[in-house]
Structures are given as C-alpha cells and as structure tokens.
Design a protein around this motif. Structure first.
Motif, short mmCIF file in Angstrom:
data_model
loop_
_atom_site.label_atom_id
_atom_site.label_comp_id
_atom_site.label_asym_id
_atom_site.label_seq_id
_atom_site.Cartn_x
_atom_site.Cartn_y
_atom_site.Cartn_z
N ALA A 15 0.83 -1.21 0.00
CA ALA A 15 0.00 0.00 0.00
C ALA A 15 0.87 1.26 0.00
CB ALA A 15 -0.93 -0.01 1.21
N GLU A 34 10.15 3.36 6.40
CA GLU A 34 9.84 1.93 6.59
C GLU A 34 10.71 1.40 7.73
OE1 GLU A 34 7.83 -0.70 5.65
OE2 GLU A 34 9.17 -1.75 7.04
N GLY A 41 6.61 -5.25 3.31
CA GLY A 41 5.82 -5.58 4.51
C GLY A 41 5.49 -7.06 4.53
N LEU A 42 4.20 -7.37 4.59
CA LEU A 42 3.78 -8.78 4.64
C LEU A 42 4.08 -9.51 3.34
CD1 LEU A 42 0.40 -8.17 6.42
CD2 LEU A 42 2.20 -9.64 7.32
N CYS A 56 3.91 -15.01 1.58
CA CYS A 56 2.69 -14.32 1.19
C CYS A 56 2.00 -14.94 -0.01
CB CYS A 56 2.98 -12.84 0.95
SG CYS A 56 1.61 -11.91 0.26
N HIS A 58 -0.17 -16.41 -2.79
CA HIS A 58 -0.62 -17.68 -3.37
C HIS A 58 -1.34 -17.41 -4.68
CE1 HIS A 58 0.58 -20.14 -0.01
NE2 HIS A 58 0.18 -19.15 0.75
N TRP A 59 -2.13 -16.36 -4.69
CA TRP A 59 -2.69 -15.92 -5.96
C TRP A 59 -2.78 -14.41 -5.98
CZ3 TRP A 59 -5.73 -18.38 -2.33
CH2 TRP A 59 -6.80 -17.67 -1.84
N VAL A 248 8.39 5.09 12.60
CA VAL A 248 7.65 6.29 13.02
C VAL A 248 7.04 6.02 14.38
CG1 VAL A 248 5.63 7.73 12.51
CG2 VAL A 248 7.16 7.01 10.64
N ASN A 429 2.15 -5.51 12.46
CA ASN A 429 0.71 -5.77 12.40
C ASN A 429 0.15 -6.24 13.73
OD1 ASN A 429 -0.73 -5.22 9.82
ND2 ASN A 429 1.14 -6.18 9.04
N GLU A 435 -3.56 -10.56 7.58
CA GLU A 435 -4.30 -9.88 6.52
C GLU A 435 -5.32 -8.92 7.10
OE1 GLU A 435 -4.68 -13.30 3.30
OE2 GLU A 435 -5.67 -11.50 2.57
N GLN A 463 -4.34 -2.73 4.30
CA GLN A 463 -5.23 -3.83 4.66
C GLN A 463 -6.17 -3.52 5.83
OE1 GLN A 463 -2.91 -7.28 5.57
NE2 GLN A 463 -2.27 -6.52 7.56
N GLY A 470 -5.14 -7.99 1.56
CA GLY A 470 -4.66 -8.51 0.28
C GLY A 470 -3.85 -7.50 -0.50
N LEU A 471 -3.11 -8.02 -1.46
CA LEU A 471 -2.24 -7.17 -2.28
C LEU A 471 -3.03 -6.18 -3.12
CD1 LEU A 471 0.20 -10.05 -3.31
CD2 LEU A 471 0.58 -8.30 -1.57
C1 FAD Z 1 0.79 -16.09 4.69
C2 FAD Z 1 0.17 -15.00 3.90
C3 FAD Z 1 -0.48 -15.30 2.72
C4 FAD Z 1 -1.05 -14.29 1.96
N1 FAD Z 1 -1.58 -14.59 0.75
C5 FAD Z 1 -2.02 -13.59 -0.06
C6 FAD Z 1 -2.41 -13.87 -1.40
O1 FAD Z 1 -2.34 -15.01 -1.88
N2 FAD Z 1 -2.89 -12.85 -2.17
C7 FAD Z 1 -2.98 -11.57 -1.68
O2 FAD Z 1 -3.43 -10.69 -2.43
N3 FAD Z 1 -2.60 -11.27 -0.41
C8 FAD Z 1 -2.12 -12.25 0.40
N4 FAD Z 1 -1.69 -11.97 1.68
C9 FAD Z 1 -2.03 -10.67 2.26
C10 FAD Z 1 -1.10 -9.54 1.86
O3 FAD Z 1 0.24 -9.93 2.00
C11 FAD Z 1 -1.35 -8.34 2.75
O4 FAD Z 1 -2.73 -8.10 2.93
C12 FAD Z 1 -0.73 -7.10 2.15
O5 FAD Z 1 0.61 -7.35 1.79
C13 FAD Z 1 -0.80 -5.96 3.16
O6 FAD Z 1 -0.18 -4.84 2.62
P1 FAD Z 1 -0.17 -3.47 3.40
O7 FAD Z 1 0.75 -2.56 2.66
O8 FAD Z 1 -1.57 -3.04 3.63
O9 FAD Z 1 0.39 -3.78 4.86
P2 FAD Z 1 1.80 -4.34 5.37
O10 FAD Z 1 2.35 -5.32 4.43
O11 FAD Z 1 1.60 -4.74 6.78
O12 FAD Z 1 2.75 -3.07 5.30
C14 FAD Z 1 2.87 -2.17 6.35
C15 FAD Z 1 4.32 -1.69 6.35
O13 FAD Z 1 4.45 -0.67 7.33
C16 FAD Z 1 5.65 -0.86 8.04
N5 FAD Z 1 5.46 -0.22 9.35
C17 FAD Z 1 4.60 -0.60 10.33
N6 FAD Z 1 4.68 0.24 11.37
C18 FAD Z 1 5.62 1.18 11.03
C19 FAD Z 1 6.14 2.31 11.69
N7 FAD Z 1 5.74 2.67 12.92
N8 FAD Z 1 7.10 3.04 11.06
C20 FAD Z 1 7.54 2.69 9.82
N9 FAD Z 1 7.08 1.61 9.16
C21 FAD Z 1 6.11 0.87 9.75
C22 FAD Z 1 5.80 -2.35 8.12
O14 FAD Z 1 7.13 -2.73 8.39
C23 FAD Z 1 5.32 -2.77 6.73
O15 FAD Z 1 6.36 -2.79 5.80
C24 FAD Z 1 -1.05 -12.94 2.44
C25 FAD Z 1 -0.39 -12.63 3.62
C26 FAD Z 1 0.26 -13.63 4.33
C27 FAD Z 1 1.07 -13.26 5.53
#
Ligand code: FAD
Length: 499
Positions: A15, A34, A41-42, A56, A58-59, A248, A429, A435, A463, A470-471
């Motif tokens: 995101a 970051e 991230g996830l 992470c 799978h699709w 942060v 998280n 997720e 998320q 999700g991505l």
């Molecule tokens: C096992 C698993 C399987 C999955 N399978 C799928 C799939 O098949 N398809 C799909 O679409 N999605 C899948 N997902 C879900 C997907 O990975 C996440 O929903 C998505 O990556 C979330 O993105 P985000 O940017 O919202 O959050 P995050 O990835 O949580 O990113 C948040 C970022 O903020 C950073 N951060 C947090 N707090 C601070 C702070 N105070 N200061 C600075 N940085 C900070 C973190 O380090 C992180 O890099 C899966 C996830 C997992 C774990």
C-alpha cells in the motif's frame, strides 16, 4: 511554477509503495519511512541455505486484463515480464480417513467432482456452481475511490451491479459454516467447514474460484519478494525516496492537522500530507495516541475478528513432491496441541510449481496454522523458552509431514519457524494478524473511512481499510488516496506505465 507539495508515507508495504508511485506520477515530493530493512511488509520472502520461503502470495488478482487490478500492477511495474502460473486446483481437503475433496479451478470439473462425492446434495451443488459462474466477469469497481463518486457514478454502478445484486447478497450473507450445514453428505459438510475460515462469507470463495478459472488470478513466478522489489524499483525510478530502518513513533499534529512525523530516533520530518500505510491499530492508538477515534472505529478494533495470528514452519526438502498439490488441508488423526493451540487440521503448501524457490530436485514446503498471539508474546520474554518452543513445534510438524509423505523427514535440510510475534516484529501488524480483519458476513460490505474524525491532511490505506486485506487492496487504496489528494488540490489525476 506549480508549488510542489510533499507527502510522508508511513510504511513501505504494498500500500505504501503504491501510494508513493502514484504520488510521484502526480508530481508530489514523497518520502516513505519503513521500519524494516526491505520493502513489501507482509509481501515477504526469506532465503535459507538455497531455499526461498515465501510468506505471502498464493494468488494475485489482476494477472490478466480481465481484472481491473491488472492495470494497477502494470502502472506499478509489478508484473511486466513475470510469468504467471495457473493452478489446476486451489486446494485439497483430506479427511483423517483419507477421503479427498479437491477445489478444482475448472468449474465444470469441480461440479462433477462434488456431484460424485455428494449426489444427494445435487441441488445445493448446482446452486453453488451457478453462483461461481455468475462471478465470471464480475468486477468490483476499483478505478475511482468511493469518496469521489458522484450521484451519476452511483447510478451507473447500481445499474451495472443490479443483475448480480441478489446472488451477491445471498452468498455474502452466508458463512462457510452455514453453507456446510446445508449439505446432507457428512464428508462434504466436514470438507466445506475446513477449507477456509468458517466465519468467512462463501462469496469470497466464489469470487476467487471464478478469477482462478478465468485466469485473472494466478501465482506470479518468483513469489512475493521480487514482486515487492519491482514496485520499489518503480517508485525509485519515479524519483521517490524511501528510508529503511526508520520507525515512526508519532504523528505531528498542529491545529488538528497532520504536519509530519517523529521517528524512533527522535528526528522530526514535516510534510504537507501524511499517509499511514502501517498497521491500523498502531496508527490510531499509538502514533495518534487515540485522539482521533470515534465509537464506530473503536468498535471495529474491539469486535471484528482478525485473520488468526498464525505460525509458518518452512522446510527446505531435498526431494520433489511431484504428486503433492499446491495446498493441502489435512485433518489430523487426533487433535494435537501445537504452538499453544489445539490443532485439528494442518495446512501444507508445496512450492513445487515455482522452480525459483528451490534448487532443482528440491522443494520448499510450508506448514501454516493458527496460533495464539499472547502465548507467543509471553514466551518471547524468555528467548531460551521461545526458541525451545519453536523447535518443539517444528518437530511436531515434521512428524505430521512424514506420516503423510513417508521419507520426507529424512530429506529436510533446513527449517525456519515464524510465529505471530515474528509477524508483529517485522511488520508491526496488530496481534500479528497477517491480513488484517477476517471478512465475515457482518463486515463484508463495510466501508472504512480513510480519514479519522477531526484530523486534517491525514489518510490511512492498506489492509486495515478493507476487511480481507490482500495485495490488490494495497495497490488500490494507495492509488485511491492519491486520487483524493489530487482532487482536493484541483489537479487531474495522472498515471503512467514504466518505460
Ligand atoms: C501467509 C500470507 C499469505 C497471503 N496470501 C495472499 C495472497 O495469496 N494474495 C494476496 O493478495 N494477499 C495475500 N496476503 C495478504 C497480503 O500480504 C497483505 O494483505 C498485504 O501485503 C498488506 O499490505 P499493506 O501494505 O496493507 O500492509 P503491510 O504489508 O503490513 O505493510 C505495512 C508496512 O508498514 C511498516 N510499518 C509498520 N509500522 C511502522 C512504523 N511505525 N514506522 C515505519 N514503518 C512501519 C511495516 O514494516 C510494513 O512494511 C497474504 C499474507 C500472508 C502473511
């Protein structure tokens, strides 16, 4: 000359990176802080002794032009040149007696398979299959943020969705548990209850199955980290700045307006706008000290269930698993206490379809199962006990794997254990949820505001803005927030593709 406004983005997950890319495409100065030392991230993967353990994807929704997310991934430079793998089956449920239910991605084959297992449930099965087919071509509106919808847009959307409304309503109000209970066949009841989380609406499965069938969802070869790295590259090529290992701790507020952030090292950074792409709970209750929250927002965090904090045990195995499906949910002969929680099912992923994740003739295998966050937080206070418990968990999983695939244990060359604490440590998280909120029949249609009551020049994305996470949610909410900022600034929103 136009004044260049600046944006601070908290978090370099999908995101945050997406918001950064679109902000740069529209001429904003951006910096992402970051806390980890890598992007994604996830959306993560890690290497151990020549094996890559993926945490992470799978699709990926948006693998082809049939999905609106395809355009987003193109703009973000995420999928150019990337091979996509299409599964023949999404997952397989195996009962303790060895019966199998296979979620074939070919809808006709799935129908035949279900009818063979449960001819007495023909009506229900045909209903389910019909609903899956109805999802073909169904696309959620993603091009424009709901915040910018005009009345005309609303009518257009209603008109488009009208023919699908009644079946969407029916299947999004029905949980897996309820759907399972409607089967007369006991094995189908058991299988449906154990493929996904029982609270989830069946609609999420229908939609996923349709997208796997028409190939608009697929697995990107190479997995999660190259995917995240590609978006990071796009962001840097667009002139964006990212600083790693910068956590942060506080959002600077003056006159109820976000003005910047304070990092853990006490340095202050100011910008015209602040976007948090980090964990929702930490953003609202820690970085903003709970000053901008109402009962509605509080109730989400108090009452909605999370994707259960989970354990991922990864193995590098010096053998192939030619007959193993991508994803197996195997019922255990007897329930077992593993990692502080009783387990009845063990999920295994066999990455035999991605040659980039292991040397030839070898396979990365992952076990994944729910656990208890507080249990691991307590253990983590004592590093020795934490490590001992992790190894005990891995030993238990090895036995289960070996019972199902005799000889596998002897071929394990490396193993790695990630607990809910690991998820929290590396991504921040809340409760280690992987997720965000679990979509349920209650929150499925909820629209969470990207702003907080009473706070100006601040948005949240990612998320924690949409149950199910999700991505695609990351890419979409990152794009939407920049559309909103452009609109607010009276600018036309522009996009581009790399090159
Ligand atoms: C096992 C698993 C399987 C999955 N399978 C799928 C799939 O098949 N398809 C799909 O679409 N999605 C899948 N997902 C879900 C997907 O990975 C996440 O929903 C998505 O990556 C979330 O993105 P985000 O940017 O919202 O959050 P995050 O990835 O949580 O990113 C948040 C970022 O903020 C950073 N951060 C947090 N707090 C601070 C702070 N105070 N200061 C600075 N940085 C900070 C973190 O380090 C992180 O890099 C899966 C996830 C997992 C774990």
């Amino acid at each position: 000359m136009e004044d260049t406004k600046s944006i601070i983005i908290i978090g370099g997950g999908i995101a945050g990176l997406s918001a950064g890319c679109y902000a740069r495409m529209n001429g904003y100065e951006t910096i992402i802080f970051e806390m980890h030392d890598k992007p994604g991230g996830l959306c993560a993967a890690w290497k151990r002794k020549g094996y890559t353990f993926d945490g992470c994807v799978h699709w990926l929704m948006g693998a082809t032009e049939k999905s609106p997310f395809h355009e987003f991934w193109q703009e973000l430079g995420a999928i150019q040149g990337r091979k996509m793998f299409n599964y023949d089956e999404l997952l397989r449920y195996e009962s303790a007696e060895g019966k199998q239910f296979i979620l074939y991605t070919d809808i006709a084959r799935l129908e035949r398979h279900m009818l063979e297992i449960a001819p007495e449930d023909a009506k229900l099965i045909k209903d389910f299959i019909k609903a899956t087919r109805s999802c073909l071509g169904l696309q959620m509106p993603a091009d424009k943020p709901p915040e910018l919808y005009t009345t005309a847009d609303g009518f257009k959307l209603m008109f488009k969705m009208l023919p699908k409304m009644s079946f969407m309503k029916k299947w999004s109000a029905m949980s897996f548990a309820e759907f399972a209970s409607r089967f007369r066949n006991p094995f189908m009841r058991e299988a449906i209850n154990n493929i996904w989380y029982p609270e989830m609406p069946v609609f999420s499965l229908l939609f996923t199955m349709a997208s796997l069938y028409d190939k608009s969802s697929a697995y990107p070869i190479g997995g999660s980290l190259p995917f995240a790295r590609a978006i990071e590259k796009r962001y840097l090529d667009l002139g964006g700045k990212i600083e790693y290992k910068k956590k942060v701790s506080k959002i600077i507020i003056e006159d109820n307006t976000a003005k910047g952030v304070v990092l853990e090292d006490s340095s202050e950074h100011r910008a015209d706008f602040v976007i948090s792409a980090a964990d929702g709970h930490a953003t609202i209750f820690d970085m903003l000290e709970g000053r901008y929250v109402d009962d509605k927002i509080r109730s989400y965090y108090d009452t909605w269930p999370l994707f259960p904090p989970s354990i991922q045990v990864s193995f590098g195995v010096s053998k192939t698993f030619d007959d193993a499906p991508h994803w197996v949910n195997a019922a255990l002969k007897e329930p077992m206490m593993i990692g502080g929680k009783e387990q009845k099912i063990m999920t295994f992923f066999f990455y035999n379809f991605d040659p980039t994740l292991a040397p030839e003739g070898k396979t990365a295998v992952v076990a994944f199962f729910p656990s208890d966050y507080d249990y691991w937080v307590e253990l983590y206070k004592n590093p020795k006990r934490y490590k001992t418990e992790k190894e005990k968990v891995a030993d238990q999983i090895v036995k289960i794997l070996d019972a199902r695939f005799p000889g596998a244990a002897a071929k394990i060359r490396v193993r790695d254990i990630a607990t809910p604490v690991t998820y929290n440590r590396y991504t921040g998280n809340w409760q280690g949820s992987y997720e965000g909120w679990l979509p349920t029949t209650v929150n499925f249609h909820a629209r969470i505001s990207k702003t907080l009551p009473g706070l100006e020049n601040f948005w949240m994305i990612g998320q924690w803005i949409q149950p199910g996470g999700g991505l695609p949610t990351g890419a979409m909410t990152g794009r939407h927030v920049i559309q909103i900022i452009c609109h607010q600034d009276g600018k036309e929103f522009r996009t581009s593709r790399p090159g």
